[in-house]
Write an enzyme that holds these catalytic residues in place. Structure first.
Site, PDB file in Angstrom:
ATOM      1  N   GLY A 130     122.471 -21.230 -77.997  1.00 41.94           N
ATOM      2  CA  GLY A 130     123.535 -20.272 -78.328  1.00 41.94           C
ATOM      3  C   GLY A 130     124.189 -20.596 -79.656  1.00 41.94           C
ATOM      4  N   SER A 132     123.567 -18.233 -82.845  1.00 42.02           N
ATOM      5  CA  SER A 132     123.867 -16.995 -83.579  1.00 42.02           C
ATOM      6  C   SER A 132     124.924 -16.144 -82.869  1.00 42.02           C
ATOM      7  CB  SER A 132     122.597 -16.160 -83.723  1.00 42.02           C
ATOM      8  OG  SER A 132     121.576 -16.933 -84.284  1.00 42.02           O
ATOM      9  N   SER A 164     117.374 -16.287 -77.162  1.00 42.03           N
ATOM     10  CA  SER A 164     116.055 -16.179 -76.531  1.00 42.03           C
ATOM     11  C   SER A 164     116.069 -16.794 -75.137  1.00 42.03           C
ATOM     12  CB  SER A 164     114.999 -16.903 -77.365  1.00 42.03           C
ATOM     13  OG  SER A 164     114.921 -16.333 -78.641  1.00 42.03           O
ATOM     14  N   GLU A 247     113.340 -28.452 -84.817  1.00 41.80           N
ATOM     15  CA  GLU A 247     113.082 -27.026 -84.594  1.00 41.80           C
ATOM     16  C   GLU A 247     112.165 -26.419 -85.644  1.00 41.80           C
ATOM     17  OE1 GLU A 247     116.665 -24.684 -84.085  1.00 41.80           O
ATOM     18  OE2 GLU A 247     115.500 -22.842 -83.968  1.00 41.80           O
TER      19      GLU A 247
HETATM   20  C1  LIG Z   1     112.730 -13.643 -82.217  1.00 39.54           C
HETATM   21  C2  LIG Z   1     114.063 -14.256 -82.522  1.00 39.54           C
HETATM   22  C3  LIG Z   1     114.579 -15.196 -81.651  1.00 39.54           C
HETATM   23  C4  LIG Z   1     115.826 -15.770 -81.915  1.00 39.54           C
HETATM   24  N1  LIG Z   1     116.317 -16.667 -81.012  1.00 39.54           N
HETATM   25  C5  LIG Z   1     117.544 -17.196 -81.202  1.00 39.54           C
HETATM   26  C6  LIG Z   1     118.108 -18.078 -80.225  1.00 39.54           C
HETATM   27  O1  LIG Z   1     117.488 -18.386 -79.218  1.00 39.54           O
HETATM   28  N2  LIG Z   1     119.341 -18.554 -80.452  1.00 39.54           N
HETATM   29  C7  LIG Z   1     120.063 -18.247 -81.543  1.00 39.54           C
HETATM   30  O2  LIG Z   1     121.166 -18.740 -81.679  1.00 39.54           O
HETATM   31  N3  LIG Z   1     119.568 -17.394 -82.491  1.00 39.54           N
HETATM   32  C8  LIG Z   1     118.327 -16.867 -82.336  1.00 39.54           C
HETATM   33  N4  LIG Z   1     117.808 -15.987 -83.263  1.00 39.54           N
HETATM   34  C9  LIG Z   1     118.641 -15.580 -84.382  1.00 39.54           C
HETATM   35  C10 LIG Z   1     118.196 -16.099 -85.733  1.00 39.54           C
HETATM   36  O3  LIG Z   1     118.442 -17.476 -85.847  1.00 39.54           O
HETATM   37  C11 LIG Z   1     118.960 -15.263 -86.769  1.00 39.54           C
HETATM   38  O4  LIG Z   1     118.455 -13.948 -86.674  1.00 39.54           O
HETATM   39  C12 LIG Z   1     118.783 -15.785 -88.160  1.00 39.54           C
HETATM   40  O5  LIG Z   1     119.399 -17.036 -88.291  1.00 39.54           O
HETATM   41  C13 LIG Z   1     119.356 -14.803 -89.204  1.00 39.54           C
HETATM   42  O6  LIG Z   1     120.659 -14.433 -88.897  1.00 39.54           O
HETATM   43  P1  LIG Z   1     121.089 -12.882 -88.853  1.00 39.54           P
HETATM   44  O7  LIG Z   1     120.125 -12.167 -87.964  1.00 39.54           O
HETATM   45  O8  LIG Z   1     122.530 -12.824 -88.510  1.00 39.54           O
HETATM   46  O9  LIG Z   1     120.839 -12.331 -90.316  1.00 39.54           O
HETATM   47  P2  LIG Z   1     121.817 -12.444 -91.570  1.00 39.54           P
HETATM   48  O10 LIG Z   1     122.371 -13.825 -91.643  1.00 39.54           O
HETATM   49  O11 LIG Z   1     122.774 -11.315 -91.519  1.00 39.54           O
HETATM   50  O12 LIG Z   1     120.806 -12.245 -92.759  1.00 39.54           O
HETATM   51  C14 LIG Z   1     120.320 -10.954 -93.135  1.00 39.54           C
HETATM   52  C15 LIG Z   1     119.441 -11.131 -94.362  1.00 39.54           C
HETATM   53  O13 LIG Z   1     120.226 -11.663 -95.455  1.00 39.54           O
HETATM   54  C16 LIG Z   1     119.649 -12.871 -95.941  1.00 39.54           C
HETATM   55  N5  LIG Z   1     120.710 -13.826 -96.281  1.00 39.54           N
HETATM   56  C17 LIG Z   1     121.763 -14.178 -95.505  1.00 39.54           C
HETATM   57  N6  LIG Z   1     122.516 -15.113 -96.126  1.00 39.54           N
HETATM   58  C18 LIG Z   1     121.910 -15.366 -97.310  1.00 39.54           C
HETATM   59  C19 LIG Z   1     122.188 -16.248 -98.383  1.00 39.54           C
HETATM   60  N7  LIG Z   1     123.248 -17.064 -98.367  1.00 39.54           N
HETATM   61  N8  LIG Z   1     121.329 -16.261 -99.442  1.00 39.54           N
HETATM   62  C20 LIG Z   1     120.231 -15.456 -99.477  1.00 39.54           C
HETATM   63  N9  LIG Z   1     119.928 -14.577 -98.476  1.00 39.54           N
HETATM   64  C21 LIG Z   1     120.748 -14.542 -97.419  1.00 39.54           C
HETATM   65  C22 LIG Z   1     118.811 -13.409 -94.801  1.00 39.54           C
HETATM   66  O14 LIG Z   1     117.759 -14.232 -95.269  1.00 39.54           O
HETATM   67  C23 LIG Z   1     118.298 -12.128 -94.145  1.00 39.54           C
HETATM   68  O15 LIG Z   1     117.157 -11.665 -94.826  1.00 39.54           O
HETATM   69  C24 LIG Z   1     116.562 -15.412 -83.049  1.00 39.54           C
HETATM   70  C25 LIG Z   1     116.035 -14.456 -83.945  1.00 39.54           C
HETATM   71  C26 LIG Z   1     114.804 -13.886 -83.687  1.00 39.54           C
HETATM   72  C27 LIG Z   1     114.267 -12.866 -84.647  1.00 39.54           C
END
Ligand SMILES: Cc1cc2nc3c(=O)[nH]c(=O)nc-3n(C[C@H](O)[C@H](O)[C@H](O)COP(=O)(O)OP(=O)(O)OC[C@H]3O[C@@H](n4cnc5c(N)ncnc54)[C@H](O)[C@@H]3O)c2cc1C
Length: 378
Positions: A130, A132, A164, A247
């Site tokens: 947990g 994100s 997940s 990880e």
């Molecule tokens: C299949 C799957 C399973 C997952 N499982 C888990 C889980 O079990 N537990 C959990 O906690 N999370 C989980 N996640 C979440 C995952 O870790 C996040 O989706 C990821 O860290 C990106 O965060 P966000 O989706 O909020 O995107 P954002 O942070 O909003 O990013 C959106 C876009 O902006 C870009 N960006 C953001 N900040 C910057 C920066 N400073 N510089 C350049 N580019 C930037 C990113 O690269 C991305 O392309 C999972 C995601 C997926 C797809």
């Protein structure tokens, strides 16, 4: 990243373990007896996890005095590589074995190790992660889930997202804010939360194909007792960073489409068309290089190092390679991918086309990884 031959090759003892795992899989999970999965989302089978545990293949690199098998990170690498190559159902124990047991072995109390690490190593417990939140993904220091100190514990309110497996897991570990500090990375702590506890609601989020693998988890006035705090109050950020080494650098970051290639070769045993052969040759060369990088990370962990930059590098190169391989195979397939018999090349390609956009996102996006790698180069 400097390497010696010993770093990137397996010893005779390690090769013997590899053979042992291959024999176990062929006997326990014969090809054709199950639908293989792509990488770490190969399905959930607690009974299979328990069988691995009986062989001593869960919690492998956890010291014996902390309830583990007292083996090495490289030995764990070997077992994991074989399981993923086979498309085995690893989801039940995946997070618990990869992250939770090592973190509790390092930061947990003796009571936490007894309560969680022992059953994790027995294949009995499943964990979700947990981290994100709706407004904190890449920028994890922005987590808004708050834990307020109350008598004998913490009162937690907040929402986690993309969690997940939370709908099928027993517990999850959360990153939450326990105090407001000028530096946002301070004042974060980690708590273990019962996913079936009062005030916790797990709501599956559907994928485009109608299946659900991840969830939104809301916590309303959830009471978490003091003994479920992991490590020190306020040390959540550094724990989280340490955990990412486990990880990001492993075989799950480059083996997701492996079965596609193996199945393609099986279906063309009498000769692979040239266009496919070129793709497979490219992939083989890339796998050879990535495997050596990834194995070096496991060797570094065994030497007590924390190769965070190298792990980010493996995930960046590995997951982009995985996506390119799926795109290249799709190009050659030259037809709309229709769901075919599960486990066939076309069935696996169909699953890979649906799943692969997530491979560069989960565990940290490419952009974030590159920031970490760049810092490591300075
Ligand atoms: C299949 C799957 C399973 C997952 N499982 C888990 C889980 O079990 N537990 C959990 O906690 N999370 C989980 N996640 C979440 C995952 O870790 C996040 O989706 C990821 O860290 C990106 O965060 P966000 O989706 O909020 O995107 P954002 O942070 O909003 O990013 C959106 C876009 O902006 C870009 N960006 C953001 N900040 C910057 C920066 N400073 N510089 C350049 N580019 C930037 C990113 O690269 C991305 O392309 C999972 C995601 C997926 C797809």
């Amino acid at each position: 990243m400097s390497a010696t031959a010993r770093d990137t090759e397996l010893t005779a003892t390690e090769l013997a373990l590899q053979s042992e795992v291959r024999e176990f899989l062929a006997a326990e999970l014969p090809r054709g007896s199950f639908v293989p999965g792509l990488g770490m989302v190969g399905g959930r089978d607690p009974e299979f996890s328990r069988k691995l545990a009986q062989r001593g293949w869960l919690g492998m690199s956890i010291p014996a005095e902390h309830g583990g098998a007292g083996r090495s990170a490289v030995e764990r690498f070997i077992v994991v590589e074989e399981l993923l190559r086979w498309g085995a159902p690893v989801e039940h124990h995946w997070n618990a074995d990869r992250q939770i047991a090592p973190i509790l072995a390092r930061y947990g109390t003796p009571e936490q190790r007894r309560r969680f690490v022992d059953p994790i190593c027995a294949g009995e417990l499943s964990f979700a992660l947990g981290m994100s939140e709706p407004d904190a993904g890449s920028d994890l220091a922005a987590v808004a889930t708050r834990a307020v100190k109350v008598e004998r514990g913490w009162r937690v309110n907040g929402t986690k997202i993309w969690t997940s497996g939370a709908h099928e897991s027993d517990w999850f570990i959360i990153l939450c804010r326990t105090s407001d500090e000028e530096d946002r990375r301070q004042g974060l702590s980690r708590l273990i939360v019962d996913l079936h506890g009062e005030g916790v609601t797990v709501k599956p989020i559907e994928f485009l194909d109608g299946t659900s693998e991840f969830n939104e988890v809301s916590m309303v006035d959830v009471f978490v007792p003091d003994d479920l705090l992991v490590g020190e109050v306020g040390a959540g950020w550094s724990q989280n960073v340490a955990e990412l080494v486990y990880e990001r650098g492993g075989p799950e970051r480059w083996l997701s489409p492996y079965l596609l290639v193996e199945q393609l070769l099986r279906e063309h045993a009498d000769g692979l068309p040239d266009a496919y052969a070129a793709v497979v040759a490219d992939a083989t060369a890339a796998w050879w290089a990535m495997r050596r990088l990834s194995l070096q990370i496991a060797r570094k962990i065994d030497r007590g190092e924390a190769p965070a930059h190298e792990s980010a590098l493996v995930k960046d190169i590995g997951t982009r390679f995985e996506q390119k391989l799926v795109a290249d195979l799709l190009d050659v397939a030259e037809q709309d991918v229709v769901e075919d018999e599960p486990g066939s090349f076309r069935g696996l390609l169909f699953a890979a086309v649906l799943n692969n956009p997530a491979w560069t996102l989960r565990g940290g996006t490419t952009e974030i990884l590159r920031t970490i790698i760049t810092r490591g180069l300075r």
